[in-house]
Design a protein around this motif. Structure first.
Motif, mmCIF file in Angstrom:
data_model
loop_
_atom_site.group_PDB
_atom_site.id
_atom_site.type_symbol
_atom_site.label_atom_id
_atom_site.label_comp_id
_atom_site.label_asym_id
_atom_site.label_seq_id
_atom_site.Cartn_x
_atom_site.Cartn_y
_atom_site.Cartn_z
ATOM 1 N N PHE A 122 0.805 -1.150 -0.082
ATOM 2 C CA PHE A 122 0.020 0.089 -0.051
ATOM 3 C C PHE A 122 0.821 1.354 -0.036
ATOM 4 O O PHE A 122 2.032 1.191 0.207
ATOM 5 C CB PHE A 122 -0.957 0.117 1.228
ATOM 6 N N THR A 123 0.069 2.258 -0.358
ATOM 7 C CA THR A 123 0.798 3.780 -0.261
ATOM 8 C C THR A 123 -0.308 4.397 0.834
ATOM 9 O O THR A 123 -0.200 3.947 1.949
ATOM 10 C CB THR A 123 0.731 4.599 -1.425
ATOM 11 N N THR A 124 -1.244 4.932 0.493
ATOM 12 C CA THR A 124 -2.266 5.507 1.458
ATOM 13 C C THR A 124 -3.536 4.442 1.347
ATOM 14 O O THR A 124 -4.233 4.156 2.067
ATOM 15 C CB THR A 124 -2.943 6.963 1.245
ATOM 16 N N LYS A 125 -3.532 3.825 0.019
ATOM 17 C CA LYS A 125 -4.502 2.683 -0.091
ATOM 18 C C LYS A 125 -3.764 1.359 -0.503
ATOM 19 O O LYS A 125 -2.663 1.407 -1.144
ATOM 20 C CB LYS A 125 -5.380 2.863 -1.260
ATOM 21 N N VAL A 126 -4.566 0.390 -0.203
ATOM 22 C CA VAL A 126 -3.900 -1.074 -0.822
ATOM 23 C C VAL A 126 -3.862 -1.052 -2.420
ATOM 24 O O VAL A 126 -4.660 -0.809 -3.000
ATOM 25 C CB VAL A 126 -4.522 -2.221 -0.192
ATOM 26 N N PHE A 127 -2.655 -1.174 -2.929
ATOM 27 C CA PHE A 127 -2.435 -1.514 -4.436
ATOM 28 C C PHE A 127 -2.392 -2.860 -4.978
ATOM 29 O O PHE A 127 -2.492 -3.250 -5.943
ATOM 30 C CB PHE A 127 -1.460 -0.534 -5.110
ATOM 31 N N ALA A 128 -1.807 -3.944 -3.995
ATOM 32 C CA ALA A 128 -1.623 -5.206 -4.381
ATOM 33 C C ALA A 128 -1.703 -6.043 -3.033
ATOM 34 O O ALA A 128 -1.576 -5.649 -1.909
ATOM 35 C CB ALA A 128 -0.128 -5.462 -4.901
ATOM 36 N N VAL A 129 -2.321 -7.233 -3.052
ATOM 37 C CA VAL A 129 -1.979 -8.275 -2.011
ATOM 38 C C VAL A 129 -1.745 -9.538 -2.565
ATOM 39 O O VAL A 129 -1.753 -9.939 -3.716
ATOM 40 C CB VAL A 129 -3.767 -8.537 -1.820
ATOM 41 N N PHE A 130 -0.926 -10.469 -1.861
ATOM 42 C CA PHE A 130 -0.583 -11.539 -2.191
ATOM 43 C C PHE A 130 -1.503 -12.593 -1.449
ATOM 44 O O PHE A 130 -1.391 -12.601 -0.277
ATOM 45 C CB PHE A 130 0.970 -12.077 -2.095
ATOM 46 N N GLY A 131 -2.218 -13.341 -2.499
ATOM 47 C CA GLY A 131 -3.036 -14.085 -1.905
ATOM 48 C C GLY A 131 -4.422 -13.897 -1.720
ATOM 49 O O GLY A 131 -4.756 -12.534 -1.429
ATOM 50 N N GLY A 132 -5.488 -14.801 -1.768
ATOM 51 C CA GLY A 132 -6.680 -14.166 -1.955
ATOM 52 C C GLY A 132 -7.797 -15.686 -1.641
ATOM 53 O O GLY A 132 -7.230 -16.707 -1.327
ATOM 54 N N SER A 133 -9.152 -15.232 -1.879
ATOM 55 C CA SER A 133 -10.094 -16.500 -1.912
ATOM 56 C C SER A 133 -10.873 -16.342 -3.005
ATOM 57 O O SER A 133 -11.164 -15.254 -3.756
ATOM 58 C CB SER A 133 -10.609 -16.780 -0.612
ATOM 59 N N LEU A 134 -11.511 -17.353 -3.250
ATOM 60 C CA LEU A 134 -12.827 -17.250 -4.208
ATOM 61 C C LEU A 134 -14.196 -17.136 -3.401
ATOM 62 O O LEU A 134 -14.262 -17.628 -2.498
ATOM 63 C CB LEU A 134 -13.019 -18.682 -5.106
ATOM 64 N N LYS A 135 -15.042 -16.698 -4.096
ATOM 65 C CA LYS A 135 -16.629 -16.379 -3.460
ATOM 66 C C LYS A 135 -16.968 -17.872 -3.333
ATOM 67 O O LYS A 135 -17.081 -18.770 -3.796
ATOM 68 C CB LYS A 135 -17.443 -15.633 -4.221
ATOM 69 N N GLY A 136 -17.169 -18.255 -1.720
ATOM 70 C CA GLY A 136 -17.814 -19.621 -1.621
ATOM 71 C C GLY A 136 -16.716 -20.608 -1.469
ATOM 72 O O GLY A 136 -16.842 -21.626 -0.863
ATOM 73 N N VAL B 112 -13.022 -8.147 -2.841
ATOM 74 C CA VAL B 112 -12.578 -7.035 -3.447
ATOM 75 C C VAL B 112 -12.946 -7.095 -5.026
ATOM 76 O O VAL B 112 -12.897 -6.243 -5.525
ATOM 77 C CB VAL B 112 -11.157 -6.809 -3.511
ATOM 78 N N GLY B 113 -13.257 -8.186 -5.631
ATOM 79 C CA GLY B 113 -13.924 -8.687 -6.762
ATOM 80 C C GLY B 113 -14.988 -7.612 -7.133
ATOM 81 O O GLY B 113 -14.846 -6.886 -8.253
ATOM 82 N N PRO B 114 -16.133 -7.458 -6.639
ATOM 83 C CA PRO B 114 -17.129 -6.393 -6.882
ATOM 84 C C PRO B 114 -16.694 -4.998 -6.803
ATOM 85 O O PRO B 114 -17.197 -4.320 -7.742
ATOM 86 C CB PRO B 114 -17.952 -6.491 -5.699
ATOM 87 N N SER B 115 -15.484 -4.737 -6.221
ATOM 88 C CA SER B 115 -14.954 -3.447 -6.515
ATOM 89 C C SER B 115 -14.094 -3.184 -7.734
ATOM 90 O O SER B 115 -13.428 -1.960 -7.811
ATOM 91 C CB SER B 115 -14.277 -3.050 -5.319
ATOM 92 N N GLY B 116 -13.871 -4.303 -8.744
ATOM 93 C CA GLY B 116 -13.159 -4.167 -9.681
ATOM 94 C C GLY B 116 -11.922 -4.838 -10.010
ATOM 95 O O GLY B 116 -11.115 -5.028 -10.750
ATOM 96 N N TRP B 117 -11.452 -5.526 -8.688
ATOM 97 C CA TRP B 117 -10.086 -6.050 -8.446
ATOM 98 C C TRP B 117 -10.166 -7.549 -9.204
ATOM 99 O O TRP B 117 -11.150 -8.227 -9.397
ATOM 100 C CB TRP B 117 -9.830 -6.335 -6.922
ATOM 101 N N LEU B 118 -9.098 -7.895 -9.555
ATOM 102 C CA LEU B 118 -8.972 -9.288 -10.260
ATOM 103 C C LEU B 118 -7.484 -9.929 -9.678
ATOM 104 O O LEU B 118 -7.035 -9.138 -8.771
ATOM 105 C CB LEU B 118 -8.676 -8.986 -11.789
ATOM 106 N N GLY B 119 -7.541 -11.129 -9.890
ATOM 107 C CA GLY B 119 -6.448 -12.062 -9.313
ATOM 108 C C GLY B 119 -5.672 -12.544 -10.232
ATOM 109 O O GLY B 119 -6.185 -13.045 -11.352
ATOM 110 N N LEU B 120 -4.477 -12.751 -10.352
ATOM 111 C CA LEU B 120 -3.552 -13.598 -11.442
ATOM 112 C C LEU B 120 -2.998 -14.543 -10.551
ATOM 113 O O LEU B 120 -2.272 -14.422 -9.536
ATOM 114 C CB LEU B 120 -2.595 -12.532 -12.047
#
Length: 134
Positions: free
Chosen positions: A39-53, A88-96
């Motif tokens: 992050f800077t003042t906001k998060v710009f990247a995250v390592f790891g996540g989950s899928l809905k459900g 975060v997906g509903p806010s436009g985020w994606l995962g690679l």
């Protein structure tokens, strides 16, 4: 209640993501919700996540979460390496996903471009100007 750590500190993918993220002006790292967040003042990247459900989906556990440009998002979601992460997906985020890819198989230039895009979408204008001046 604190979240358990959901990553290996020795993960080679994380080490590469960390080096890309922390090279950006004003970038820092903190572990929140059990995952490294950049992050800077906001998060710009995250390592790891989950899928809905499916909070333990292998495709999301070792991945880069980022905020793409709206114009780029449509093209990225058609690529099987990308997914819409929970929360975060509903806010436009994606995962690679890096799942089933050794560190040497990942296109780190592409990862750096995605991180750069997300950084520019979230960082203060003064930090983006500093990045452009480099």
């Amino acid at each position: 209640m604190a979240h358990p750590q959901m990553f290996r500190t020795s993960d080679g993918h994380l080490e590469r993501v960390r080096s890309i993220c922390l090279a950006l002006p004003g970038a820092a790292e903190k572990v929140t919700h059990g995952r490294p967040n950049f992050f800077t003042t906001k998060v710009f990247a995250v390592f790891g996540g989950s899928l809905k459900g499916d909070h333990l989906a292998p495709v999301a556990r070792r991945a880069l979460l980022f905020l793409p440009d709206a114009a780029e998002r449509e093209a990225l979601v058609t690529d099987e390496r990308f997914f819409v992460p929970a929360y975060v997906g509903p806010s436009g985020w994606l995962g690679l996903t890096f799942h089933d890819h050794d560190v040497a198989e990942v296109d780190w230039g592409e990862v750096a471009e995605l991180v750069d895009m997300s950084y520019r979408n979230t960082a203060p204008a003064r930090l983006v100007r500093e990045l452009d001046a480099r």
